[in-house]
Design a protein around this motif. Sequence first.
Motif, PDB file in Angstrom:
ATOM      1  N   GLY A  48       5.324  39.658  19.266  1.00 40.50           N
ATOM      2  CA  GLY A  48       5.176  40.777  18.371  1.00 40.50           C
ATOM      3  C   GLY A  48       6.609  41.188  18.071  1.00 40.50           C
ATOM      4  N   SER A  49       7.739  40.724  18.158  1.00 41.14           N
ATOM      5  CA  SER A  49       8.900  41.015  17.586  1.00 41.14           C
ATOM      6  C   SER A  49       9.890  39.723  17.572  1.00 41.14           C
ATOM      7  CB  SER A  49       9.517  42.079  18.845  1.00 41.14           C
ATOM      8  OG  SER A  49      10.817  42.399  18.329  1.00 41.14           O
ATOM      9  N   LEU A  50      10.717  39.691  16.616  1.00 41.66           N
ATOM     10  CA  LEU A  50      11.310  38.362  16.417  1.00 41.66           C
ATOM     11  C   LEU A  50      12.750  38.819  16.878  1.00 41.66           C
ATOM     12  CD1 LEU A  50      11.795  35.884  15.134  1.00 41.66           C
ATOM     13  CD2 LEU A  50      12.454  37.041  12.921  1.00 41.66           C
ATOM     14  N   GLN A  51      13.142  37.880  18.036  1.00 42.86           N
ATOM     15  CA  GLN A  51      14.301  38.171  18.782  1.00 42.86           C
ATOM     16  C   GLN A  51      14.996  36.868  19.132  1.00 42.86           C
ATOM     17  OE1 GLN A  51      15.408  41.064  19.989  1.00 42.86           O
ATOM     18  NE2 GLN A  51      13.675  42.373  19.100  1.00 42.86           N
ATOM     19  N   GLU A  52      16.316  36.709  19.013  1.00 43.96           N
ATOM     20  CA  GLU A  52      17.054  35.624  19.215  1.00 43.96           C
ATOM     21  C   GLU A  52      16.933  35.033  20.816  1.00 43.96           C
ATOM     22  OE1 GLU A  52      20.948  34.657  17.177  1.00 43.96           O
ATOM     23  OE2 GLU A  52      20.979  36.798  17.274  1.00 43.96           O
ATOM     24  N   ASN A  53      17.189  33.729  20.845  1.00 42.45           N
ATOM     25  CA  ASN A  53      16.678  33.319  22.127  1.00 42.45           C
ATOM     26  C   ASN A  53      17.971  33.912  23.125  1.00 42.45           C
ATOM     27  OD1 ASN A  53      17.260  31.653  24.764  1.00 42.45           O
ATOM     28  ND2 ASN A  53      16.549  29.688  23.396  1.00 42.45           N
ATOM     29  N   PRO A  54      17.752  34.546  24.140  1.00 44.04           N
ATOM     30  CA  PRO A  54      18.799  35.482  24.813  1.00 44.04           C
ATOM     31  C   PRO A  54      19.595  34.691  25.517  1.00 44.04           C
ATOM     32  CG  PRO A  54      16.549  35.587  25.828  1.00 44.04           C
ATOM     33  CD  PRO A  54      16.359  35.016  24.537  1.00 44.04           C
ATOM     34  N   THR A  55      19.422  33.291  25.889  1.00 44.09           N
ATOM     35  CA  THR A  55      20.205  32.653  26.886  1.00 44.09           C
ATOM     36  C   THR A  55      20.620  31.486  25.908  1.00 44.09           C
ATOM     37  OG1 THR A  55      18.406  31.270  27.411  1.00 44.09           O
ATOM     38  CG2 THR A  55      19.079  33.055  28.678  1.00 44.09           C
ATOM     39  N   ASP A  56      20.355  31.287  24.722  1.00 45.74           N
ATOM     40  CA  ASP A  56      20.977  30.153  23.641  1.00 45.74           C
ATOM     41  C   ASP A  56      20.650  28.872  24.187  1.00 45.74           C
ATOM     42  OD1 ASP A  56      22.061  32.111  22.295  1.00 45.74           O
ATOM     43  OD2 ASP A  56      23.855  32.344  23.761  1.00 45.74           O
ATOM     44  N   GLY A  57      19.444  28.830  24.969  1.00 47.29           N
ATOM     45  CA  GLY A  57      18.902  27.272  25.348  1.00 47.29           C
ATOM     46  C   GLY A  57      19.853  26.942  26.605  1.00 47.29           C
TER      47      GLY A  57
ATOM     48  N   SER B  66      12.459  46.771  26.586  1.00 48.79           N
ATOM     49  CA  SER B  66      13.109  48.142  26.580  1.00 48.79           C
ATOM     50  C   SER B  66      14.401  48.095  26.621  1.00 48.79           C
ATOM     51  CB  SER B  66      12.273  49.368  27.544  1.00 48.79           C
ATOM     52  OG  SER B  66      13.005  50.452  27.557  1.00 48.79           O
ATOM     53  N   LEU B  67      15.193  49.115  25.956  1.00 52.18           N
ATOM     54  CA  LEU B  67      16.676  49.371  25.986  1.00 52.18           C
ATOM     55  C   LEU B  67      16.993  49.984  27.200  1.00 52.18           C
ATOM     56  CD1 LEU B  67      17.712  50.409  22.347  1.00 52.18           C
ATOM     57  CD2 LEU B  67      17.730  48.258  23.444  1.00 52.18           C
ATOM     58  N   ARG B  68      15.891  50.460  28.006  1.00 52.90           N
ATOM     59  CA  ARG B  68      16.352  51.071  29.464  1.00 52.90           C
ATOM     60  C   ARG B  68      16.831  50.007  30.432  1.00 52.90           C
ATOM     61  NH1 ARG B  68      11.288  53.526  28.196  1.00 52.90           N
ATOM     62  NH2 ARG B  68      10.018  52.167  29.236  1.00 52.90           N
ATOM     63  N   PHE B  69      16.781  48.885  29.961  1.00 49.01           N
ATOM     64  CA  PHE B  69      17.458  47.691  30.883  1.00 49.01           C
ATOM     65  C   PHE B  69      18.947  47.549  30.659  1.00 49.01           C
ATOM     66  CE2 PHE B  69      12.998  46.260  30.785  1.00 49.01           C
ATOM     67  CZ  PHE B  69      12.670  45.666  32.213  1.00 49.01           C
ATOM     68  N   LEU B  70      19.477  48.319  29.639  1.00 51.50           N
ATOM     69  CA  LEU B  70      20.702  48.227  29.289  1.00 51.50           C
ATOM     70  C   LEU B  70      21.580  49.557  29.976  1.00 51.50           C
ATOM     71  CD1 LEU B  70      20.834  47.383  25.480  1.00 51.50           C
ATOM     72  CD2 LEU B  70      21.438  45.993  27.553  1.00 51.50           C
ATOM     73  N   LYS B  71      22.705  49.272  30.538  1.00 55.43           N
ATOM     74  CA  LYS B  71      23.562  50.422  31.011  1.00 55.43           C
ATOM     75  C   LYS B  71      23.994  51.041  29.664  1.00 55.43           C
ATOM     76  CE  LYS B  71      25.176  48.324  34.962  1.00 55.43           C
ATOM     77  NZ  LYS B  71      26.290  47.884  35.841  1.00 55.43           N
TER      78      LYS B  71
ATOM     79  N   LYS C  93      21.041  41.824  24.058  1.00 56.95           N
ATOM     80  CA  LYS C  93      21.480  42.192  25.347  1.00 56.95           C
ATOM     81  C   LYS C  93      20.629  42.623  26.516  1.00 56.95           C
ATOM     82  CE  LYS C  93      25.650  44.129  25.830  1.00 56.95           C
ATOM     83  NZ  LYS C  93      26.124  43.244  26.272  1.00 56.95           N
ATOM     84  N   ALA C  94      19.606  43.473  25.988  1.00 58.15           N
ATOM     85  CA  ALA C  94      18.701  44.078  27.016  1.00 58.15           C
ATOM     86  C   ALA C  94      17.657  42.700  27.239  1.00 58.15           C
ATOM     87  CB  ALA C  94      17.381  44.813  26.243  1.00 58.15           C
ATOM     88  N   ASN C  95      17.364  41.737  26.290  1.00 63.34           N
ATOM     89  CA  ASN C  95      16.569  40.670  26.642  1.00 63.34           C
ATOM     90  C   ASN C  95      17.415  39.696  27.679  1.00 63.34           C
ATOM     91  OD1 ASN C  95      14.422  41.246  25.283  1.00 63.34           O
ATOM     92  ND2 ASN C  95      14.830  39.783  23.608  1.00 63.34           N
ATOM     93  N   ARG C  96      18.535  39.652  27.376  1.00 64.18           N
ATOM     94  CA  ARG C  96      19.321  38.762  28.450  1.00 64.18           C
ATOM     95  C   ARG C  96      19.157  39.435  29.847  1.00 64.18           C
ATOM     96  NH1 ARG C  96      25.111  36.595  26.439  1.00 64.18           N
ATOM     97  NH2 ARG C  96      23.417  35.510  25.288  1.00 64.18           N
ATOM     98  N   GLU C  97      19.253  40.476  30.040  1.00 64.40           N
ATOM     99  CA  GLU C  97      19.241  41.549  31.369  1.00 64.40           C
ATOM    100  C   GLU C  97      17.870  41.014  32.031  1.00 64.40           C
ATOM    101  OE1 GLU C  97      21.354  42.756  33.085  1.00 64.40           O
ATOM    102  OE2 GLU C  97      22.745  42.291  31.649  1.00 64.40           O
ATOM    103  N   ILE C  98      16.712  41.189  30.990  1.00 62.33           N
ATOM    104  CA  ILE C  98      15.502  40.776  31.576  1.00 62.33           C
ATOM    105  C   ILE C  98      15.139  39.407  32.196  1.00 62.33           C
ATOM    106  CG2 ILE C  98      12.920  40.762  30.849  1.00 62.33           C
ATOM    107  CD1 ILE C  98      13.687  42.889  28.769  1.00 62.33           C
ATOM    108  N   VAL C  99      15.601  38.672  31.268  1.00 59.39           N
ATOM    109  CA  VAL C  99      15.536  37.052  31.764  1.00 59.39           C
ATOM    110  C   VAL C  99      16.476  36.860  32.879  1.00 59.39           C
ATOM    111  CG1 VAL C  99      15.921  34.425  31.073  1.00 59.39           C
ATOM    112  CG2 VAL C  99      14.923  36.279  29.418  1.00 59.39           C
ATOM    113  N   ALA C 100      17.726  37.268  32.979  1.00 59.76           N
ATOM    114  CA  ALA C 100      18.509  37.134  34.250  1.00 59.76           C
ATOM    115  C   ALA C 100      17.932  37.626  35.409  1.00 59.76           C
ATOM    116  CB  ALA C 100      19.909  37.957  33.969  1.00 59.76           C
TER     117      ALA C 100
END
Length: 358
Positions: free
Chosen positions: A67-76, A6-11, A48-55
């Motif tokens: 169900g959604s194509l997203q880039e690797n949020p941490t670039d490996g 969710s984009l709710r993870f973003l400020k 950016k939201a994915n990066r916050e979630i993983v962090a």
Amino acid sequence: MEVKHSLRFLKHRFFYIALIVVNAFLVYGIRYRRYFERTAASQWARHKANREIVAQARGVDAVLTLGSLQENPTDGKDGVRHAIVIDHVNLLSKKIPDFGIPFPEREVSASWNEFERRALHSQDRIFVLSNFVKGSIVDDYGIDPEKVTVIGAGPNLDVDSKRDGITKDFNGRNILFVGLDPVRKGLPLLLKAFESVVKVFPDAHLNVVGVEGQNRQGVTYHGRLHGDALKRVFYESQVFAMPSLREPFGIVFLEAMWSQNVCIGTNAFTMPEIIEHGVTGYVVNPQDEVELADRLVTLFSNPDQLKQMAEEGYRKAQSKWSWDVSARIVGESLFPGVERPAVDLISESPPAETSQSR
């Protein structure tokens, strides 16, 4: 652990939402509402939201996006395995035949295809439901085939005729169609073919689920059904027919097999992977009402063959078409040699779909 993306993870998420709307309007004009998710702004915000979630996660070994194509949020760079599960890609929509049915996905900007390419290359593993989609990912996006694993799928409806003690009557002549988009799913063709079937078998019956319509002799429209009501029509049928003109996968065929129905689809897209022609059902040429009618008449003319094919379809469903099988393949691919791996989920999947939406 499962986390709904969710984009709710973003400020300042409303800033990102406004940016997505403007970007979509600039790229797609008055059609912008259809393509919010097919913009650079959307993917930047979700990355950016994915990066916050993983962090915020601790001690995870893998992140699996559904169900959604997203880039690797941490670039490996985090030492965590990153993988996705997808059932389609846009370049496949742009090259497959349309059979006269408009595909909105064909109008997606070429910049989205470049994003798809980057996102696919950024993954450690890519899981797809079919070889049909794997072929496009390898050929159209240049992905190493060893990186792409076919996992199949399972029914979304909790259906299992033998578990539920259902005794099928294979002397019956009940055909079932389930789908919300009648033209794309081939209902007009099925109705024409059914006119030929009732000339041979006047007691044949066609149940149409997911579509409103005027009942007539031999044809009953049920509209949308759910739960036990939907299971009942699966169990009361002998043949499931959906001569679809576009089908990214076709989970409803799996639900039909778990219900001991012989399946009829078209010889296109993923359907030949699901339906073993002449064994668990038939695949007919798209838009060929004569062939479709002939297959239905053949099945109803031989109840023993109908029963044999239905039981073989059920056996195939048990051994191949279940989410347990798919989950095992994912786990073994991400964690070879590890029993029952724990996988964190970042999911942007829509709410659980019924077979009618597929």
